[in-house]
Design a protein around this motif. Structure first.
Motif, PDB file in Angstrom:
ATOM      1  N   ASP A 136      34.678 -36.540  13.568  1.00 43.83           N
ATOM      2  CA  ASP A 136      34.462 -35.527  14.603  1.00 43.83           C
ATOM      3  C   ASP A 136      34.756 -36.170  15.958  1.00 43.83           C
ATOM      4  O   ASP A 136      33.850 -36.465  16.740  1.00 43.83           O
ATOM      5  CB  ASP A 136      33.030 -35.007  14.535  1.00 43.83           C
ATOM      6  N   ALA A 137      36.045 -36.374  16.229  1.00 45.86           N
ATOM      7  CA  ALA A 137      36.464 -37.142  17.397  1.00 45.86           C
ATOM      8  C   ALA A 137      36.014 -36.533  18.720  1.00 45.86           C
ATOM      9  O   ALA A 137      35.842 -37.239  19.716  1.00 45.86           O
ATOM     10  CB  ALA A 137      37.982 -37.295  17.392  1.00 45.86           C
ATOM     11  N   PHE A 138      35.818 -35.219  18.755  1.00 48.77           N
ATOM     12  CA  PHE A 138      35.451 -34.544  19.994  1.00 48.77           C
ATOM     13  C   PHE A 138      33.991 -34.088  19.993  1.00 48.77           C
ATOM     14  O   PHE A 138      33.585 -33.333  20.873  1.00 48.77           O
ATOM     15  CB  PHE A 138      36.390 -33.356  20.234  1.00 48.77           C
ATOM     16  N   ASP A 139      33.224 -34.573  19.009  1.00 50.38           N
ATOM     17  CA  ASP A 139      31.785 -34.299  18.943  1.00 50.38           C
ATOM     18  C   ASP A 139      31.500 -32.797  19.013  1.00 50.38           C
ATOM     19  O   ASP A 139      30.643 -32.344  19.776  1.00 50.38           O
ATOM     20  CB  ASP A 139      31.062 -35.036  20.075  1.00 50.38           C
ATOM     21  N   THR A 140      32.218 -32.050  18.201  1.00 49.80           N
ATOM     22  CA  THR A 140      32.029 -30.607  18.203  1.00 49.80           C
ATOM     23  C   THR A 140      30.655 -30.202  17.669  1.00 49.80           C
ATOM     24  O   THR A 140      30.099 -29.187  18.092  1.00 49.80           O
ATOM     25  CB  THR A 140      33.115 -29.917  17.355  1.00 49.80           C
ATOM     26  N   THR A 141      30.096 -30.992  16.738  1.00 46.47           N
ATOM     27  CA  THR A 141      28.789 -30.653  16.186  1.00 46.47           C
ATOM     28  C   THR A 141      27.709 -30.687  17.268  1.00 46.47           C
ATOM     29  O   THR A 141      26.815 -29.842  17.284  1.00 46.47           O
ATOM     30  CB  THR A 141      28.423 -31.599  15.033  1.00 46.47           C
ATOM     31  N   SER A 142      27.793 -31.653  18.178  1.00 46.71           N
ATOM     32  CA  SER A 142      26.829 -31.708  19.280  1.00 46.71           C
ATOM     33  C   SER A 142      27.020 -30.525  20.218  1.00 46.71           C
ATOM     34  O   SER A 142      26.052 -29.996  20.781  1.00 46.71           O
ATOM     35  CB  SER A 142      26.978 -33.012  20.070  1.00 46.71           C
ATOM     36  N   ALA A 143      28.267 -30.096  20.370  1.00 45.03           N
ATOM     37  CA  ALA A 143      28.549 -28.941  21.231  1.00 45.03           C
ATOM     38  C   ALA A 143      27.935 -27.669  20.645  1.00 45.03           C
ATOM     39  O   ALA A 143      27.438 -26.813  21.387  1.00 45.03           O
ATOM     40  CB  ALA A 143      30.053 -28.774  21.411  1.00 45.03           C
ATOM     41  N   VAL A 144      27.959 -27.546  19.313  1.00 43.34           N
ATOM     42  CA  VAL A 144      27.321 -26.396  18.664  1.00 43.34           C
ATOM     43  C   VAL A 144      25.821 -26.424  18.895  1.00 43.34           C
ATOM     44  O   VAL A 144      25.199 -25.395  19.214  1.00 43.34           O
ATOM     45  CB  VAL A 144      27.619 -26.385  17.142  1.00 43.34           C
ATOM     46  N   THR A 145      25.225 -27.597  18.770  1.00 44.30           N
ATOM     47  CA  THR A 145      23.781 -27.748  18.988  1.00 44.30           C
ATOM     48  C   THR A 145      23.393 -27.347  20.405  1.00 44.30           C
ATOM     49  O   THR A 145      22.398 -26.643  20.618  1.00 44.30           O
ATOM     50  CB  THR A 145      23.346 -29.205  18.720  1.00 44.30           C
ATOM     51  N   MET A 160      27.164 -19.905  28.745  1.00 42.05           N
ATOM     52  CA  MET A 160      28.587 -19.709  29.035  1.00 42.05           C
ATOM     53  C   MET A 160      29.314 -21.045  29.106  1.00 42.05           C
ATOM     54  O   MET A 160      30.403 -21.208  28.550  1.00 42.05           O
ATOM     55  CB  MET A 160      28.754 -18.938  30.350  1.00 42.05           C
ATOM     56  N   ALA A 161      28.697 -22.015  29.767  1.00 39.50           N
ATOM     57  CA  ALA A 161      29.316 -23.344  29.887  1.00 39.50           C
ATOM     58  C   ALA A 161      29.388 -24.035  28.532  1.00 39.50           C
ATOM     59  O   ALA A 161      30.413 -24.639  28.171  1.00 39.50           O
ATOM     60  CB  ALA A 161      28.533 -24.191  30.883  1.00 39.50           C
ATOM     61  N   ALA A 162      28.298 -23.938  27.748  1.00 41.73           N
ATOM     62  CA  ALA A 162      28.271 -24.586  26.433  1.00 41.73           C
ATOM     63  C   ALA A 162      29.275 -23.943  25.477  1.00 41.73           C
ATOM     64  O   ALA A 162      29.898 -24.622  24.658  1.00 41.73           O
ATOM     65  CB  ALA A 162      26.861 -24.509  25.851  1.00 41.73           C
ATOM     66  N   HIS A 163      29.429 -22.628  25.581  1.00 44.98           N
ATOM     67  CA  HIS A 163      30.401 -21.916  24.744  1.00 44.98           C
ATOM     68  C   HIS A 163      31.816 -22.386  25.057  1.00 44.98           C
ATOM     69  O   HIS A 163      32.608 -22.690  24.152  1.00 44.98           O
ATOM     70  CB  HIS A 163      30.264 -20.406  24.979  1.00 44.98           C
ATOM     71  N   ALA A 164      32.144 -22.470  26.333  1.00 41.83           N
ATOM     72  CA  ALA A 164      33.474 -22.931  26.740  1.00 41.83           C
ATOM     73  C   ALA A 164      33.715 -24.365  26.281  1.00 41.83           C
ATOM     74  O   ALA A 164      34.812 -24.709  25.813  1.00 41.83           O
ATOM     75  CB  ALA A 164      33.633 -22.822  28.252  1.00 41.83           C
ATOM     76  N   THR A 165      32.683 -25.210  26.387  1.00 41.59           N
ATOM     77  CA  THR A 165      32.811 -26.606  25.958  1.00 41.59           C
ATOM     78  C   THR A 165      33.092 -26.694  24.465  1.00 41.59           C
ATOM     79  O   THR A 165      33.980 -27.438  24.017  1.00 41.59           O
ATOM     80  CB  THR A 165      31.525 -27.386  26.294  1.00 41.59           C
ATOM     81  N   LEU A 166      32.348 -25.919  23.679  1.00 36.44           N
ATOM     82  CA  LEU A 166      32.570 -25.926  22.228  1.00 36.44           C
ATOM     83  C   LEU A 166      33.985 -25.492  21.885  1.00 36.44           C
ATOM     84  O   LEU A 166      34.671 -26.126  21.074  1.00 36.44           O
ATOM     85  CB  LEU A 166      31.565 -24.991  21.553  1.00 36.44           C
ATOM     86  N   LEU A 167      34.449 -24.414  22.505  1.00 37.96           N
ATOM     87  CA  LEU A 167      35.790 -23.906  22.204  1.00 37.96           C
ATOM     88  C   LEU A 167      36.867 -24.897  22.607  1.00 37.96           C
ATOM     89  O   LEU A 167      37.854 -25.086  21.878  1.00 37.96           O
ATOM     90  CB  LEU A 167      36.009 -22.568  22.902  1.00 37.96           C
ATOM     91  N   ASN A 168      36.694 -25.551  23.749  1.00 36.06           N
ATOM     92  CA  ASN A 168      37.668 -26.556  24.185  1.00 36.06           C
ATOM     93  C   ASN A 168      37.722 -27.730  23.212  1.00 36.06           C
ATOM     94  O   ASN A 168      38.798 -28.239  22.883  1.00 36.06           O
ATOM     95  CB  ASN A 168      37.322 -27.059  25.589  1.00 36.06           C
TER      96      ASN A 168
END
Length: 291
Positions: A136-145, A160-168
């Motif tokens: 998980d090179a971009f730490d997407t699991t932490s972004a979901v959390t 809104m910010a966390a959603h954008a971060t996860l999608l990016n």
């Protein structure tokens, strides 16, 4: 690393067609609506800018941010479904599309959607990483959390910010995984690298065919720049050069054995992206062995 208003970031020892990823964390004062904060990157060669691009985040009303996030959600999960054959991601994309059509698209509906998408997204990311044998090179699991945390606490701005971060991050992960399969956009760069190796290393053990490799490479480069190449031109080029590549491998003796899997791939792979990947792997090893 922290940079001031201006600074230099050095990425050492990069090879042709190698991809490295840079994440930006930008801190700024409160902005007026529509105000932009441009961040410019320049590729500097010998003290001069050879290439570059600019990112310009801007202050935007919450309604527009929600709309943009949902559009991205729809696109990122549709790509996951199509490019990686994850059918469950298609349903997630369609739910985002349905929410976009909802009127009014209020804060509660958006936050409810984010809470509901938590388990689905976590499952899809884990499946993607498992099937692609990737970290998980971009730490997407932490972004979901983080997204779940902000959405369940009704923190609209944070959500809104966390959603954008996860999608990016998920979009970047998909791009990285696709590029590991090969990248047709790098074909011209591979041929230029091939030409350089066979031009600059006249003592290469299989120097007999070096002049031919250089000549054919130059012709391909010229035809590409003049837009005269056809869809199968790259494959035809490599097929014509395979005997010389095999001669090179044989002349390198025991050291050349590591090139054989790449030659086998170039001989059998069907897709142009896969061909580029095998070719790039061959050149990377050859470049190292011929020095």
């Amino acid at each position: 690393m922290a940079l001031e208003a201006k600074g230099t970031l050095v990425l050492p020892n990069m090879h042709p067609a190698e991809n490295r990823w840079i994440g930006i964390h930008l801190r700024t004062r409160p902005l007026d609506e529509g105000e932009r904060v441009p961040v410019t990157f320049e590729d500097v060669v010998d003290g001069r800018a050879a290439n570059g691009f600019t990112l310009a985040p801007r202050a935007t009303p919450a309604e527009a941010v929600v709309h943009y996030n949902l559009q991205q959600h729809r696109a990122v999960f549709a790509r996951l479904a199509t490019a990686f054959r994850v059918p469950e991601a298609k349903e997630e994309s369609e739910q985002a599309a349905a929410l976009l059509r909802t009127r009014p698209l209020d804060e509660k509906r958006y936050l409810d959607f984010l809470v509901q998408t938590d388990k689905v997204t976590t499952s899809l990311v884990k499946r993607l990483l498992y099937e692609e044998k990737s970290k998980d090179a971009f730490d997407t699991t932490s972004a979901v959390t983080e997204l779940t945390k902000t959405a369940t606490s009704h923190d609209m701005v944070g959500a809104m910010a966390a959603h954008a971060t996860l999608l990016n991050r998920l979009d970047a992960l998909e791009t990285m995984l696709q590029k590991t399969r090969g990248d047709t956009d790098d074909i011209l760069q591979m041929v230029r690298w091939q030409k350089q190796i066979y031009s600059n290393h006249p003592a290469l053990p299989s120097a007999k065919g070096s002049a031919h490799v250089v000549r054919e490479s130059e012709q391909f480069i010229r035809h590409t720049e003049e837009r005269k190449t056809k869809e199968d031109s790259y494959r035809q080029l490599l097929e014509s050069l395979l005997p010389i590549f095999r001669e090179t491998t044989k002349a390198l003796g025991a050291r050349g054995a590591q090139l054989e899997p790449d030659l086998a791939q170039m001989s059998s792979v069907k897709s142009s992206a896969g061909l580029e990947k095998a070719h790039g792997s061959f050149l990377l090893k050859l470049d190292s062995l011929s020095k």
